[in-house]
Design a protein around this motif. Structure first.
Motif, PDB file in Angstrom:
ATOM      1  N   THR A 145     100.177 -37.724  81.284  1.00 49.91           N
ATOM      2  CA  THR A 145      99.850 -39.077  80.837  1.00 49.91           C
ATOM      3  C   THR A 145      98.455 -39.066  80.213  1.00 49.91           C
ATOM      4  O   THR A 145      97.502 -38.552  80.803  1.00 49.91           O
ATOM      5  CB  THR A 145      99.884 -40.064  82.009  1.00 49.91           C
ATOM      6  OG1 THR A 145     101.178 -39.986  82.638  1.00 49.91           O
ATOM      7  CG2 THR A 145      99.639 -41.490  81.512  1.00 49.91           C
ATOM      8  N   TYR A 146      98.349 -39.641  79.000  1.00 53.48           N
ATOM      9  CA  TYR A 146      97.081 -39.711  78.278  1.00 53.48           C
ATOM     10  C   TYR A 146      96.827 -41.156  77.835  1.00 53.48           C
ATOM     11  O   TYR A 146      97.768 -41.904  77.550  1.00 53.48           O
ATOM     12  CB  TYR A 146      97.091 -38.826  77.021  1.00 53.48           C
ATOM     13  CG  TYR A 146      97.285 -37.353  77.299  1.00 53.48           C
ATOM     14  CD1 TYR A 146      96.187 -36.520  77.514  1.00 53.48           C
ATOM     15  CD2 TYR A 146      98.571 -36.809  77.333  1.00 53.48           C
ATOM     16  CE1 TYR A 146      96.377 -35.171  77.761  1.00 53.48           C
ATOM     17  CE2 TYR A 146      98.754 -35.469  77.585  1.00 53.48           C
ATOM     18  CZ  TYR A 146      97.659 -34.649  77.799  1.00 53.48           C
ATOM     19  OH  TYR A 146      97.840 -33.331  78.040  1.00 53.48           O
ATOM     20  N   ILE A 147      95.583 -41.525  77.801  1.00 52.42           N
ATOM     21  CA  ILE A 147      95.167 -42.795  77.192  1.00 52.42           C
ATOM     22  C   ILE A 147      94.323 -42.437  75.962  1.00 52.42           C
ATOM     23  O   ILE A 147      93.279 -41.802  76.076  1.00 52.42           O
ATOM     24  CB  ILE A 147      94.355 -43.668  78.152  1.00 52.42           C
ATOM     25  CG1 ILE A 147      95.223 -44.063  79.352  1.00 52.42           C
ATOM     26  CG2 ILE A 147      93.839 -44.914  77.427  1.00 52.42           C
ATOM     27  CD1 ILE A 147      94.462 -44.870  80.389  1.00 52.42           C
ATOM     28  N   ILE A 148      94.833 -42.813  74.801  1.00 52.79           N
ATOM     29  CA  ILE A 148      94.132 -42.497  73.542  1.00 52.79           C
ATOM     30  C   ILE A 148      93.544 -43.796  72.990  1.00 52.79           C
ATOM     31  O   ILE A 148      94.275 -44.761  72.730  1.00 52.79           O
ATOM     32  CB  ILE A 148      95.092 -41.874  72.518  1.00 52.79           C
ATOM     33  CG1 ILE A 148      95.687 -40.576  73.078  1.00 52.79           C
ATOM     34  CG2 ILE A 148      94.358 -41.608  71.198  1.00 52.79           C
ATOM     35  CD1 ILE A 148      96.723 -39.944  72.167  1.00 52.79           C
ATOM     36  N   ARG A 149      92.233 -43.822  72.870  1.00 55.25           N
ATOM     37  CA  ARG A 149      91.536 -45.003  72.346  1.00 55.25           C
ATOM     38  C   ARG A 149      90.978 -44.677  70.943  1.00 55.25           C
ATOM     39  O   ARG A 149      90.303 -43.669  70.768  1.00 55.25           O
ATOM     40  CB  ARG A 149      90.390 -45.419  73.273  1.00 55.25           C
ATOM     41  CG  ARG A 149      90.843 -45.909  74.642  1.00 55.25           C
ATOM     42  CD  ARG A 149      89.631 -46.345  75.466  1.00 55.25           C
ATOM     43  NE  ARG A 149      90.043 -46.922  76.734  1.00 55.25           N
ATOM     44  CZ  ARG A 149      90.246 -46.214  77.854  1.00 55.25           C
ATOM     45  NH1 ARG A 149      90.072 -44.894  77.836  1.00 55.25           N
ATOM     46  NH2 ARG A 149      90.622 -46.820  78.964  1.00 55.25           N
ATOM     47  N   ILE A 150      91.310 -45.542  70.013  1.00 52.90           N
ATOM     48  CA  ILE A 150      90.814 -45.390  68.625  1.00 52.90           C
ATOM     49  C   ILE A 150      89.789 -46.486  68.364  1.00 52.90           C
ATOM     50  O   ILE A 150      90.108 -47.678  68.464  1.00 52.90           O
ATOM     51  CB  ILE A 150      91.969 -45.481  67.604  1.00 52.90           C
ATOM     52  CG1 ILE A 150      92.974 -44.341  67.854  1.00 52.90           C
ATOM     53  CG2 ILE A 150      91.420 -45.418  66.173  1.00 52.90           C
ATOM     54  CD1 ILE A 150      94.180 -44.419  66.956  1.00 52.90           C
ATOM     55  N   TYR A 151      88.566 -46.067  68.033  1.00 48.42           N
ATOM     56  CA  TYR A 151      87.485 -47.030  67.789  1.00 48.42           C
ATOM     57  C   TYR A 151      87.284 -47.333  66.295  1.00 48.42           C
ATOM     58  O   TYR A 151      86.890 -48.425  65.925  1.00 48.42           O
ATOM     59  CB  TYR A 151      86.168 -46.496  68.368  1.00 48.42           C
ATOM     60  CG  TYR A 151      86.243 -46.274  69.868  1.00 48.42           C
ATOM     61  CD1 TYR A 151      86.431 -47.355  70.725  1.00 48.42           C
ATOM     62  CD2 TYR A 151      86.149 -45.000  70.401  1.00 48.42           C
ATOM     63  CE1 TYR A 151      86.508 -47.151  72.101  1.00 48.42           C
ATOM     64  CE2 TYR A 151      86.226 -44.793  71.769  1.00 48.42           C
ATOM     65  CZ  TYR A 151      86.404 -45.873  72.626  1.00 48.42           C
ATOM     66  OH  TYR A 151      86.481 -45.674  73.963  1.00 48.42           O
ATOM     67  N   ARG A 152      87.566 -46.340  65.469  1.00 44.76           N
ATOM     68  CA  ARG A 152      87.376 -46.569  64.042  1.00 44.76           C
ATOM     69  C   ARG A 152      88.254 -45.596  63.254  1.00 44.76           C
ATOM     70  O   ARG A 152      88.402 -44.438  63.626  1.00 44.76           O
ATOM     71  CB  ARG A 152      85.916 -46.371  63.614  1.00 44.76           C
ATOM     72  CG  ARG A 152      85.645 -46.805  62.167  1.00 44.76           C
ATOM     73  CD  ARG A 152      84.171 -46.781  61.852  1.00 44.76           C
ATOM     74  NE  ARG A 152      83.639 -45.428  61.887  1.00 44.76           N
ATOM     75  CZ  ARG A 152      82.352 -45.121  61.867  1.00 44.76           C
ATOM     76  NH1 ARG A 152      81.459 -46.093  61.850  1.00 44.76           N
ATOM     77  NH2 ARG A 152      81.959 -43.874  61.888  1.00 44.76           N
ATOM     78  N   ARG A 153      88.812 -46.103  62.134  1.00 47.43           N
ATOM     79  CA  ARG A 153      89.629 -45.272  61.264  1.00 47.43           C
ATOM     80  C   ARG A 153      89.243 -45.572  59.814  1.00 47.43           C
ATOM     81  O   ARG A 153      89.213 -46.744  59.405  1.00 47.43           O
ATOM     82  CB  ARG A 153      91.118 -45.560  61.472  1.00 47.43           C
ATOM     83  CG  ARG A 153      92.038 -44.766  60.531  1.00 47.43           C
ATOM     84  CD  ARG A 153      93.488 -44.978  60.932  1.00 47.43           C
ATOM     85  NE  ARG A 153      93.859 -46.371  60.872  1.00 47.43           N
ATOM     86  CZ  ARG A 153      94.285 -46.981  59.753  1.00 47.43           C
ATOM     87  NH1 ARG A 153      94.387 -46.298  58.641  1.00 47.43           N
ATOM     88  NH2 ARG A 153      94.606 -48.261  59.767  1.00 47.43           N
ATOM     89  N   GLU A 154      88.920 -44.521  59.028  1.00 48.51           N
ATOM     90  CA  GLU A 154      88.556 -44.685  57.619  1.00 48.51           C
ATOM     91  C   GLU A 154      89.797 -45.058  56.814  1.00 48.51           C
ATOM     92  O   GLU A 154      90.845 -44.430  56.939  1.00 48.51           O
ATOM     93  CB  GLU A 154      87.941 -43.400  57.050  1.00 48.51           C
ATOM     94  CG  GLU A 154      86.631 -42.977  57.703  1.00 48.51           C
ATOM     95  CD  GLU A 154      85.488 -43.903  57.322  1.00 48.51           C
ATOM     96  OE1 GLU A 154      85.630 -44.616  56.316  1.00 48.51           O
ATOM     97  OE2 GLU A 154      84.474 -43.915  58.043  1.00 48.51           O
ATOM     98  N   LYS A 155      89.657 -46.109  55.955  1.00 47.47           N
ATOM     99  CA  LYS A 155      90.801 -46.527  55.158  1.00 47.47           C
ATOM    100  C   LYS A 155      91.079 -45.562  54.019  1.00 47.47           C
ATOM    101  O   LYS A 155      92.209 -45.325  53.638  1.00 47.47           O
ATOM    102  CB  LYS A 155      90.550 -47.937  54.588  1.00 47.47           C
ATOM    103  CG  LYS A 155      90.583 -49.009  55.664  1.00 47.47           C
ATOM    104  CD  LYS A 155      90.431 -50.399  55.041  1.00 47.47           C
ATOM    105  CE  LYS A 155      90.522 -51.486  56.094  1.00 47.47           C
ATOM    106  NZ  LYS A 155      90.426 -52.836  55.500  1.00 47.47           N
TER     107      LYS A 155
END
Length: 591
Positions: free
Chosen positions: A8-18
């Motif tokens: 089990t993993y928790i993946i958090r995305i804070y920023r993604r370049e468009k």
């Protein structure tokens, strides 16, 4: 998805370049038996964390690979168009991204108006023509000089000494042994002469002389009274056939003036031509720069596709042979970039030559030109009637043709007059004071007037008649040349106006084609992601969009050039530049 030992993993995305979707910043938290939290900055870091996080992960390498692949597919499903999205156009026609400009602080930003002013200030050929214009003004002054008044003044003095003659010696007797006769003369003469354009010549002269005589000897000295002689003379001469009239007398002056106007027309026409050349070179430079941006952008976007597909190959979704087509296309596009850079350098060198940019220092030689004019499309409409009226009023070659007719008419009239016999009427009036011991003009003055007529007829006048025949034929040639010039101007205007109208339609059509190809490419990408299309089809669609964008650039440039050509056909400087041609007004007064 069924797994024997689930993780089990928790993946958090804070920023993604468009623009660069592979750049994702976030954290991965393992909430299993050994909780662990690690950071990632892109897709590769994320996959590495999932595949190398623990001993259990290493033993079950397929699981994190599947999770990573699922996560990537999830990102593509999100509202993100990776290639040719609305945020990333292949060719934005306005507000270009500075990252693609490849510009430095040493580059010279140049508007079209500044480029024109620079060329006008530094064009040596134009300066030479300017000097020719000034020289033609001197020719007017030269021809007018034949009617300048002419003043002259002269003085004489003479003294003589000789033995007395036998008769005088006999009368003196013994005193004549050493006697000498002495004589002295003094005189002054002035005159004022002037010719008039009517064929008249006038002169006013004044003469005065003084004579002193005497005999000197050792025993005596005899002096006779001083003798004075004065005269004033007014003389007039009028041509009655040949060279009669102000039109004939000023013919050469009129010709010089018209030639001066022709020289001014050449100068003003040179300004209009130079401005047109600068505009064409400027828009060629804009086109080359925009084309290079398209080529570089296409390489960058193709590499993005390669990066995405390499990741999919790494995840085992596709075999490595899948990348060959993309890599081959990148190589071809990089070759196009090299060719576009070469073309840009050549066009930039040609622009610097036409605009007379300084090339003295190494910095100036390496300085790149950055046009500030964009490809913003502004539709302009022109009326043929108004355009023709402007052309016939402002085209310097047409005005020069009119001046040439005037010159030949003047020459023809002059040469016709020169065929006539030379008949002259002359008259004079003089006031004379004969030899006297009194001062000039005493009561013994007398006046004399004369009148006469002279006729000179050439027995064979072939030269004058040949000159007139030649001038008459030249006049007819110039009339035909004017008609031909008017005809050419009308055709040139029709062609120029049609080019403008057609280019408006072409630009609008190519703009629609670009929008359609963008939608088609977006649909092809979705088909590719769904597995119902091949990468070769997508590359074909991408290249088709590139070609459409390039064609749209070329059409925009053609439209700008057609506007410049139309103003040139009208013989005027485009009003938006706020530049007026300097006009030299040469002139003089008739004698």
């Amino acid at each position: 998805m069924l797994m024997n030992n689930p993780e089990t993993y928790i993946i958090r995305i804070y920023r993604r370049e468009k623009r660069e979707t592979e750049k994702i910043i976030g954290t991965v938290e393992d909430i299993g038996d050994n909780p662990e939290k690690r950071k990632f900055g892109n897709m590769e870091d994320l996959c590495e964390i999932l595949s190398k996080g623990s001993e259990i992960k290493k033993e079950k390498e397929n699981l994190p690979m599947r999770i990573c692949l699922f996560f990537i597919l999830l990102l593509f499903v999100m509202d993100t168009s990776v290639i040719f999205s609305q945020e990333t156009e292949l060719l934005p026609l306005k507000n270009q991204d500075a990252a693609h400009n490849n510009l430095t602080a040493e580059n010279l930003k140049l508007s079209l108006k500044d480029a024109i002013l620079f060329a006008l200030q530094n064009n040596f050929e134009l300066k030479i023509v300017k000097l020719d214009t000034l020289s033609s003004g001197a020719d007017i002054q030269k021809e007018e000089g034949i009617y300048d008044p002419f003043f002259s003044i002269g003085a004489t003095a003479k003294q003589s000494k000789e033995k007395i003659d036998s008769r005088t010696a006999a009368s003196l007797g013994d005193f004549a042994a050493d006697a000498d006769a002495k004589s002295s003369d003094k005189g002054i003469k002035t005159s004022l002469e002037k010719r008039f354009p009517t064929g008249t010549a006038a002169s006013l002269s004044y003469e005065h002389s003084e004579n002193t005589q005497g005999i000197t000897a050792s025993a005596f000295n005899v002096k006779n009274p001083d003798l004075y002689k004065s005269s004033v003379k007014l003389q007039l001469e009028q041509s009655l056939l040949k060279n009669l009239g102000a039109d004939i007398g000023t013919a050469k002056i009129q010709v010089a003036r018209k030639k001066s106007e022709i020289a001014s027309s050449v100068y003003e026409g040179g300004i209009v031509d130079l401005i047109y050349q600068v505009q064409i070179a400027y828009w060629d430079l804009v086109e080359a720069i925009e084309a290079l941006k398209v080529r570089r952008q296409s390489v960058s976007l193709a590499k993005e596709v390669l990066s995405k597909k390499q990741l999919e190959v790494t995840l085992g979704a596709f075999p490595s042979i899948y990348l060959i087509e993309i890599e081959a296309d990148i190589i071809a596009r990089e070759s196009d970039v090299i060719q576009a850079e070469k073309v840009l350098q050549e066009i930039e060198s040609r622009f610097k030559k036409i605009a007379r940019m300084p090339l003295e220092s190494q910095i100036e030689l390496q300085q790149r030109i950055v046009p500030t004019e964009g490809l913003e499309f502004k539709e302009q409409q022109f009326d043929y009637g108004n355009s023709l009226e402007q052309a016939l009023k402002n085209r310097q070659d047409y005005l020069s043709a009119i001046h040439n007719i005037t010159v030949q008419k003047t020459i023809s009239s002059f040469t016709e007059n020169q065929i006539l016999p030379d008949l002259r009427l002359s008259t004079s009036l003089s006031f004379n004071n004969p030899d006297t011991t009194y001062l000039p003009f005493n009561r013994s003055d007398r006046h004399v007037w004369e009148i006469g007529i002279t006729l000179s007829v050439p027995l064979d006048n072939n030269t004058a008649m040949a000159e007139h025949t030649k001038a008459a034929l030249e006049l007819e040639k110039n009339k035909l040349a004017l008609q031909q010039k008017a005809h050419d101007i009308k055709n040139e205007l029709i062609t120029a106006i049609n080019d403008v109208d057609n280019n408006i339609k072409i630009v609008e059509s190519s703009g629609k084609s670009v929008a359609f190809q963008e939608k088609s490419l977006d649909a092809e990408w979705k088909k590719l992601q769904s597995g119902i299309s091949k990468i070769s089809d997508y590359i074909y669609k991408q290249n088709l969009l590139i070609q459409t964008k390039m064609l749209h650039i070329s059409n925009n440039i053609s439209y700008q050039k057609s506007i410049a050509a139309l103003y040139k056909a009208m013989g005027i400087i485009p009003p938006r530049f706020g530049i007026e041609a300097e006009k030299d007004k040469q002139g003089g007064s008739n004698g």
